[in-house]
Design an enzyme around this catalytic site. Structure first.
Site, PDB file in Angstrom:
ATOM      1  N   HIS A   1       0.821  -1.187  -0.068  1.00  0.00           N
ATOM      2  CA  HIS A   1       0.099   0.007  -0.005  1.00  0.00           C
ATOM      3  C   HIS A   1       0.809   1.069  -0.010  1.00  0.00           C
ATOM      4  O   HIS A   1       2.249   1.226   0.391  1.00  0.00           O
ATOM      5  CB  HIS A   1      -0.990   0.008   1.339  1.00  0.00           C
ATOM      6  CG  HIS A   1      -0.238  -0.008   2.526  1.00  0.00           C
ATOM      7  ND1 HIS A   1       0.330   1.196   2.968  1.00  0.00           N
ATOM      8  CD2 HIS A   1      -0.024  -0.981   3.658  1.00  0.00           C
ATOM      9  CE1 HIS A   1       1.031   0.892   4.108  1.00  0.00           C
ATOM     10  NE2 HIS A   1       0.887  -0.312   4.253  1.00  0.00           N
TER      11      HIS A   1
ATOM     12  N   GLU B   1      -2.161  -7.136   7.452  1.00  0.00           N
ATOM     13  CA  GLU B   1      -0.876  -7.033   8.126  1.00  0.00           C
ATOM     14  C   GLU B   1      -0.750  -7.945   9.236  1.00  0.00           C
ATOM     15  O   GLU B   1      -1.917  -8.409   9.818  1.00  0.00           O
ATOM     16  CB  GLU B   1      -0.432  -5.652   8.264  1.00  0.00           C
ATOM     17  CG  GLU B   1       0.773  -5.625   9.042  1.00  0.00           C
ATOM     18  CD  GLU B   1       1.851  -5.735   7.854  1.00  0.00           C
ATOM     19  OE1 GLU B   1       2.149  -7.166   7.591  1.00  0.00           O
ATOM     20  OE2 GLU B   1       2.682  -4.897   7.622  1.00  0.00           O
TER      21      GLU B   1
END
Length: 270
Positions: free
Chosen positions: A48, A126
């Site tokens: 990202h 994550e």
């Protein structure tokens, strides 16, 4: 931005391929778009764009659902431009805002965007760092010098990982071994998603937008690199990783290789 992915260990740039077992072999320089001209299935992993927590040196993990900042949106636009001529057949993303926003920006630039859906999968989140670390400063910064900093605590956990203690985690978080099991299982679920299997995946391209530590740990699993080496897979914001797999008909497993890891040439000059 410095070009990352040429001299750093396991940070491969265009024209270099890592085979199973991290055997390095020099190849003819690749086209910058890494076009898929054979029958291998291709998986493009993208980290990202930047968030304020990234900029400030704060841990995010799963418990902090931060959005992209202005630079992060610019980075997402630049990686989108890098991929704009690609034919991406399938898109998956972590549901956390920083990843999902990056995926949406990329998809808007793709030539077949009207035919694409983004499949959000919780397994792409994550690594969880636990409540004691998520949101906390873990990198020394002058602008936050008066705030408690957990840099040394973070390094002590990293040192244990590098020493081979893969089942150690931050308090209340996940260990590298747990994340690798989740990552490999999630990737299999994405590749074998029934809706996509009906279309056929041979020779096609998956785009997966996720997170830095997740990608490092996943790359170790796919390329048969020990987890003690995971931090050598550098992953700048919007870093691009291009992998291929070939099914092994005899036992149903896959042979993975990588043509690009940790590359962010699209950010140069910006």
């Amino acid at each position: 931005y410095k070009r990352q992915g040429i001299n750093a260990e396991y940070g491969l740039s265009l024209g270099t391929e890592v085979m199973m077992g991290s055997e390095w072999s020099e190849q003819k320089p690749a086209d910058p778009r890494s076009d898929n001209k054979d029958k291998r299935t291709r998986v493009i992993l993208v980290r990202h764009g930047e968030t304020d927590h990234n900029r400030e040196g704060r841990a995010q993990g799963q418990g902090v659902n931060s959005t992209l900042n202005d630079l992060g949106r610019k980075q997402a636009g630049l990686v989108a431009h890098r991929l704009h001529s690609e034919i991406i057949h399938f898109v998956a993303s972590s549901p956390l805002e920083r990843a999902s926003e990056t995926a949406k920006i990329i998809c808007e630039e793709l030539p077949n965007k009207d035919q694409l859906e983004i499949f959000f999968h919780d397994g792409l989140k994550e690594m969880s760092l636990g409540p004691n670390f998520e949101g906390k400063l873990v990198r020394p910064t002058a602008e936050n010098s008066g705030e408690p900093n957990y840099h040394e605590e973070m390094l002590s956990v990293y040192a244990r990982w590098l020493a081979g203690e893969y089942n150690i985690s931050f308090p209340g978080g996940e260990s590298p071994a747990q994340v690798q099991q989740r990552a490999l299982q999630t990737l299999e679920e994405i590749i074998h998603r029934p809706e996509w299997q009906k279309e056929g995946i041979e020779g096609k391209t998956f785009l997966i937008v996720t997170h830095g530590m997740f990608i490092k740990i996943l790359l170790c699993g796919l390329l048969k690199v020990p987890l003690s080496e995971m931090l050598k897979f550098k992953q700048h914001n919007t870093a691009v990783n291009v992998l291929f797999f070939t099914p092994n008909d005899d036992d149903g497993t896959k042979t993975w290789s990588a043509s690009v890891t940790g590359c962010f040439y699209h950010l140069e000059g910006n």
